[in-house]
Write an enzyme that holds these catalytic residues in place. Sequence first.
Site, mmCIF file in Angstrom:
data_model
loop_
_atom_site.group_PDB
_atom_site.id
_atom_site.type_symbol
_atom_site.label_atom_id
_atom_site.label_comp_id
_atom_site.label_asym_id
_atom_site.label_seq_id
_atom_site.Cartn_x
_atom_site.Cartn_y
_atom_site.Cartn_z
ATOM 1 N N HIS B 202 75.859 49.220 31.403
ATOM 2 C CA HIS B 202 76.747 48.234 30.792
ATOM 3 C C HIS B 202 77.993 48.875 30.196
ATOM 4 O O HIS B 202 79.096 48.344 30.307
ATOM 5 C CB HIS B 202 75.946 47.489 29.720
ATOM 6 C CG HIS B 202 76.706 46.412 29.019
ATOM 7 N ND1 HIS B 202 77.380 46.630 27.851
ATOM 8 C CD2 HIS B 202 76.890 45.103 29.328
ATOM 9 C CE1 HIS B 202 77.951 45.497 27.467
ATOM 10 N NE2 HIS B 202 77.661 44.566 28.345
ATOM 11 N N SER B 207 77.357 46.655 36.977
ATOM 12 C CA SER B 207 76.718 46.683 38.291
ATOM 13 C C SER B 207 77.711 47.050 39.378
ATOM 14 O O SER B 207 78.894 46.697 39.299
ATOM 15 C CB SER B 207 76.131 45.313 38.615
ATOM 16 O OG SER B 207 75.069 45.028 37.763
ATOM 17 N N LYS B 229 70.468 32.508 39.186
ATOM 18 C CA LYS B 229 70.152 33.268 40.399
ATOM 19 C C LYS B 229 68.891 34.116 40.170
ATOM 20 O O LYS B 229 68.015 34.196 41.036
ATOM 21 C CB LYS B 229 71.337 34.154 40.769
ATOM 22 C CG LYS B 229 71.247 34.690 42.178
ATOM 23 C CD LYS B 229 72.517 35.442 42.545
ATOM 24 C CE LYS B 229 72.373 36.082 43.910
ATOM 25 N NZ LYS B 229 73.547 36.862 44.278
ATOM 26 N N ASP B 230 68.811 34.744 38.996
ATOM 27 C CA ASP B 230 67.615 35.534 38.668
ATOM 28 C C ASP B 230 66.371 34.651 38.616
ATOM 29 O O ASP B 230 65.285 35.062 39.012
ATOM 30 C CB ASP B 230 67.794 36.238 37.313
ATOM 31 C CG ASP B 230 68.656 37.486 37.429
ATOM 32 O OD1 ASP B 230 68.841 37.964 38.566
ATOM 33 O OD2 ASP B 230 69.137 37.973 36.400
ATOM 34 N N GLU B 273 45.739 54.760 43.572
ATOM 35 C CA GLU B 273 46.258 53.439 43.908
ATOM 36 C C GLU B 273 47.387 53.583 44.923
ATOM 37 O O GLU B 273 48.022 54.631 45.021
ATOM 38 C CB GLU B 273 46.781 52.748 42.645
ATOM 39 C CG GLU B 273 45.693 52.387 41.664
ATOM 40 C CD GLU B 273 44.883 51.195 42.114
ATOM 41 O OE1 GLU B 273 45.182 50.076 41.707
ATOM 42 O OE2 GLU B 273 43.933 51.385 42.903
#
Lengths: 316, 385
Positions: B202, B207, B229-230, B273
């Site tokens: 930030h 981004s 959108k998220d 795993e």
Amino acid sequence: MLARTVLRSVPFRGVARQSLNKTSTRASSSAAGAESASSPFHLTLTASAATAVALGSAAYLYGQEAFAMTPAEEGLHPTAYPWEHAKWNKTFDHQALRRGFQVYREVCASCHSLTRVPWRSFVGVMHTVDEMKAMAEENEYDTEPNDQGEIEKRPGKLSDYIPAPYKNEEAARAANGGALPPDLSLIVKGRHGGCNYIFSLLTGYPDEPPAGATVGAGMNFNPYFPGTAIAMGRVLFDGVVEYEDGTPATTSQMAKDVVEFLNWAAEPEMDDRKKMGVKAITLLTGLFAISVWVKRYKWSPIKTRKIVYSPPVSRR
Amino acid sequence: MRILKSHPLLKIVNSYMIDSPQPANISYLWNFGSLLALCLGIQIVTGVTLAMHYTPSVLEAFNSVEHIMRDVNNGWLVRYLHANTASAFFFLVYLHIGRGLYYGSYKSPRTLTWAIGTVILIVMMATAFLGYVLPYGQMSLWGATVITNLMSAIPWIGQDIVEFIWGGFSVNNATLNRFFALHFLLPFVLAALALMHLIAMHDTVGSGNPLGISGNYDRLPFAPYFIFKDLVTIFIFFIVLSIFVFFMPNALGDSENYVMANPMQTPPAIVPEWYLLPFYAILRSIPNKLLGVIAMFSAILALMVMPITDLSKLRGVQFRPLSKVAFYIFVANFLVLMQIGAKHVETPFIELGQISTVLYFAHFFVIVPVVSLIENSLVELATKK
């Protein structure tokens, strides 16, 4: 392939020649650029070979299974049966559970414990409260120490757990020729193959071991058991149990019922889980649809906007 | 002024999640960040709830987990959510890293964000490993034994370090207790690191975007555009997670872990795993124990060299076809390693694992720099008339 096509579109020799001349200005960030950049064809080859190796080995790996052990040590892989209760939209067949519990009580329980299952958990699943209270009372449990510190016996209550057939592991081993009958509470979750494995094991005893197979004294041959020599003998025979609902008690019927019962013992929450799952998926699908709509609603002005470039006009 | 912009705390929220201007052209591949934050949130909430009923003792751990599964109201839901969200967390973090590799998110000026991200991956793996030990089934005990024994490869003091970690001479009650304490602590460290990850991004340039150019030409506020959108991917995530939790909760687990830990009996195969398999494969590909351990840790740390070895003048591989090929080979190779990690150590998987390991490291240290230099040249030749 892709890399080759891409590079073919570029004039090779010109690239090589010019790049040699331009190295000093171009690859200022690294000295390694000179020799590597001069031979892009080799790199294409390398890249193609690497792709081939990666894809080839992926196909090779996904295509076959590896066994560190011999098939006998691994145990025969059980058949995949179409278990009705394993389907996503099906619950346990509660009559089958009740029959399976009867098989457990009359056959398995003489050697195998079911220590994680209390009497109360049957209530409303396959028995009524009164039935289970009566069943619990047939067993004796230790009381808390009384005022004199003596521990007495009392009849079982709903909150008690199903008693184990042996006092401890040593007693169990002593009674079974050194082998320990495993607790069955989690057996379906705790074995590779789950229901299929247990069913195959119970019904998979041949009348005689196949020619060439050797079984130690006191052991039995079962192709599904890892190592093929199992201390437990075949226990399910046609008619060994008389079902209270009149279902013919064939070997496979009993095996199927008891496997379903053991599946319930391992996952008593399964019916609730699937029901909650249907609700969750329904709800979330609706919310997902709404969220897509809102997103499109908010974004449509952005997606449909027109960006115009107006060149500056001289005002004179 | 609106309170959202003047309040000392709310203005931070505002600048990160409300007014925060994001490039208009970021695709759905930029949604993994919010999903990962959601995963961490789910893990902390379900984890703290589980801790309220769990007993970290070798005698009672397995029983207390079964108590959660059978007796605690909706305890099965909490535990299955915790176990399956762990898998989802790694699935998403691998996609998130893949997005970063594809679009050049590691390049300056986001190197700090990338470095913190690598640390987050390491802490995540440590947390997942510690958590897997807690139910104290067979695979918990033997997995813990194998992984802690890796430290014995350290020359001179290795064995002492292992015994220090164990608090004894084998995995025992003290080990389980400290693993529980650390498993409780590390998620909060993760949360702090995630915050640092966010701040580092930030407070530099924010981004990136699929074109690899400056995002300043066209930005939209976070609210409502990116919140909604998220939200779309959050619901997709919940649907997929629900399918796992409600209909096949043990699909990703090993049935061996439903058998109580038994120090006297080793399971036929000790397999971690699925999300740790690629690194396990690299570990097993190196015949020397110490070098194997070093290779395994280097495999994760190799991500850190991307800002240095990617010499391309373009950000991201979307306009660099050769790098695109290299990227997809890397992804295929990662999946191959994941398969090999689950195989028994025998021919041909040993050799394939070694080839894949070489290819894995070659990508970071050879293929990326060489290919990026070639592409630099090609771009330069094409643009200079």
